[in-house]
Design a protein around this motif. Structure first.
Motif, mmCIF file in Angstrom:
data_model
loop_
_atom_site.group_PDB
_atom_site.id
_atom_site.type_symbol
_atom_site.label_atom_id
_atom_site.label_comp_id
_atom_site.label_asym_id
_atom_site.label_seq_id
_atom_site.Cartn_x
_atom_site.Cartn_y
_atom_site.Cartn_z
ATOM 1 N N GLN A 192 117.380 45.186 6.372
ATOM 2 C CA GLN A 192 118.156 44.238 6.694
ATOM 3 C C GLN A 192 118.343 43.442 5.381
ATOM 4 O O GLN A 192 117.583 43.292 4.550
ATOM 5 N N VAL A 193 119.596 43.305 5.012
ATOM 6 C CA VAL A 193 120.143 42.560 3.855
ATOM 7 C C VAL A 193 120.426 41.041 4.090
ATOM 8 O O VAL A 193 121.372 40.851 4.993
ATOM 9 N N VAL A 194 119.815 39.919 3.660
ATOM 10 C CA VAL A 194 120.142 38.695 3.796
ATOM 11 C C VAL A 194 120.612 38.060 2.783
ATOM 12 O O VAL A 194 120.045 37.834 1.702
ATOM 13 N N LEU A 195 121.897 37.688 3.071
ATOM 14 C CA LEU A 195 122.671 37.129 1.759
ATOM 15 C C LEU A 195 122.784 35.516 2.111
ATOM 16 O O LEU A 195 123.145 35.244 2.876
ATOM 17 N N LEU A 196 122.526 35.135 0.995
ATOM 18 C CA LEU A 196 122.573 33.352 1.068
ATOM 19 C C LEU A 196 123.939 33.072 0.664
ATOM 20 O O LEU A 196 124.568 33.795 -0.176
ATOM 21 N N GLU A 197 124.450 31.938 1.420
ATOM 22 C CA GLU A 197 125.816 31.634 0.847
ATOM 23 C C GLU A 197 126.109 31.607 -0.658
ATOM 24 O O GLU A 197 127.200 32.192 -1.145
ATOM 25 N N GLY A 198 125.212 30.828 -1.322
ATOM 26 C CA GLY A 198 125.364 30.917 -2.761
ATOM 27 C C GLY A 198 125.475 32.202 -3.528
ATOM 28 O O GLY A 198 126.111 32.066 -4.794
ATOM 29 N N ALA A 199 125.057 33.116 -2.768
ATOM 30 C CA ALA A 199 125.144 34.664 -3.599
ATOM 31 C C ALA A 199 126.352 35.302 -3.420
ATOM 32 O O ALA A 199 126.867 36.056 -4.110
ATOM 33 N N LEU A 200 127.241 35.097 -2.392
ATOM 34 C CA LEU A 200 128.318 35.855 -1.995
ATOM 35 C C LEU A 200 129.268 35.683 -3.116
ATOM 36 O O LEU A 200 129.760 36.718 -3.512
ATOM 37 N N ALA A 201 129.552 34.485 -3.644
ATOM 38 C CA ALA A 201 130.639 34.409 -4.815
ATOM 39 C C ALA A 201 130.313 35.320 -6.018
ATOM 40 O O ALA A 201 131.112 36.095 -6.564
ATOM 41 N N GLY A 202 128.829 35.152 -6.311
ATOM 42 C CA GLY A 202 128.527 35.938 -7.521
ATOM 43 C C GLY A 202 128.749 37.531 -7.306
ATOM 44 O O GLY A 202 129.124 38.341 -7.890
ATOM 45 N N ILE A 203 128.303 37.975 -5.880
ATOM 46 C CA ILE A 203 128.329 39.304 -5.730
ATOM 47 C C ILE A 203 129.814 39.737 -5.755
ATOM 48 O O ILE A 203 130.095 40.739 -6.204
ATOM 49 N N GLU A 204 130.800 39.037 -4.867
ATOM 50 C CA GLU A 204 132.019 39.534 -5.069
ATOM 51 C C GLU A 204 132.892 39.346 -6.387
ATOM 52 O O GLU A 204 133.553 40.168 -6.533
#
Length: 209
Positions: A192-204
């Motif tokens: 399972q991959v748990v993405l914190l909200e703050g990581a989404l912008a950086g990933i995208e």
């Protein structure tokens, strides 16, 4: 692609995270994934393996028997690999296993891995959190609330958080990284991959270049 945002108690916050289709919903490129995982594993190899060859073995250099007339194979050195105690023939030598991959291919591989996980419903979006104190029980409580205590889990933070990292360090089958450390291997290796909200912008941002 909308995904519910949960809090550390496993409750729905009522908010939705919009995951980019260009990152989380592409047609996976299996060969790109294979190459990126192969490179990651190759880079983990130290390449310090070594066995002694005949030139490195201690022993006499005299010819051990006459060339002809013995009825057996000719032999010139006791250090030959055919004899007990001789050097190893074609043994391992120190080498570098790493190889280069195109940046665009590595980006495609990570997007493919995230898309695979999204298709398997193995991505959870969690609101940003922090711990006041470094206690393992705080982190295990989060895992229990998310029903992930028995799963291999990858937490992806937007930025380095020392308290969360240290609290998770003794928890087996769980790894905490930042979005800049995300790799194809780590994504696929997690249940399972748990993405914190703050990581989404950086990933995208990193994967949409």
């Amino acid at each position: 692609m909308k995904v519910a945002v949960l809090d550390i108690n496993g409750k729905d916050t009522g908010r939705k995270a919009d995951l980019s289709k260009d990152v989380f919903a592409i047609e996976p490129n299996n060969h790109a994934v294979y190459l990126d995982v192969k490179q990651y594993l190759a880079n983990q190899r130290q390449g310090t393996h070594k066995s002694k060859e005949r030139a490195e073995i201690s022993g006499s250099t005299r010819k051990i028997k006459k060339q002809k007339g013995t009825g057996t194979a000719r032999a010139g050195s006791i250090k030959s690999g055919v004899f007990k105690g001789g050097g190893r023939m074609f043994g391992p030598r120190p080498r570098n296993y790493s190889f280069k991959l195109n940046k665009n291919l590595k980006r495609l591989a990570r997007k493919s891995a995230l898309s695979i996980k999204a298709g398997e419903k193995s991505i959870t979006v969690l609101e940003d959190f922090n711990f006041d104190t470094v206690k393992t029980k705080n982190f295990t409580a989060v895992l229990k609330a998310l029903e992930l205590e028995n799963k291999k889990t990858l937490f992806v933070l937007g930025a380095a958080n020392n308290n969360v990292y240290l609290a998770s360090r003794n928890v087996q089958r769980t790894e905490v990284i930042t979005s800049s450390e995300l790799s194809t291997y780590k994504i696929l290796n997690a249940g399972q991959v748990v993405l914190l909200e703050g990581a989404l912008a950086g990933i995208e941002t990193n994967l949409s270049k």
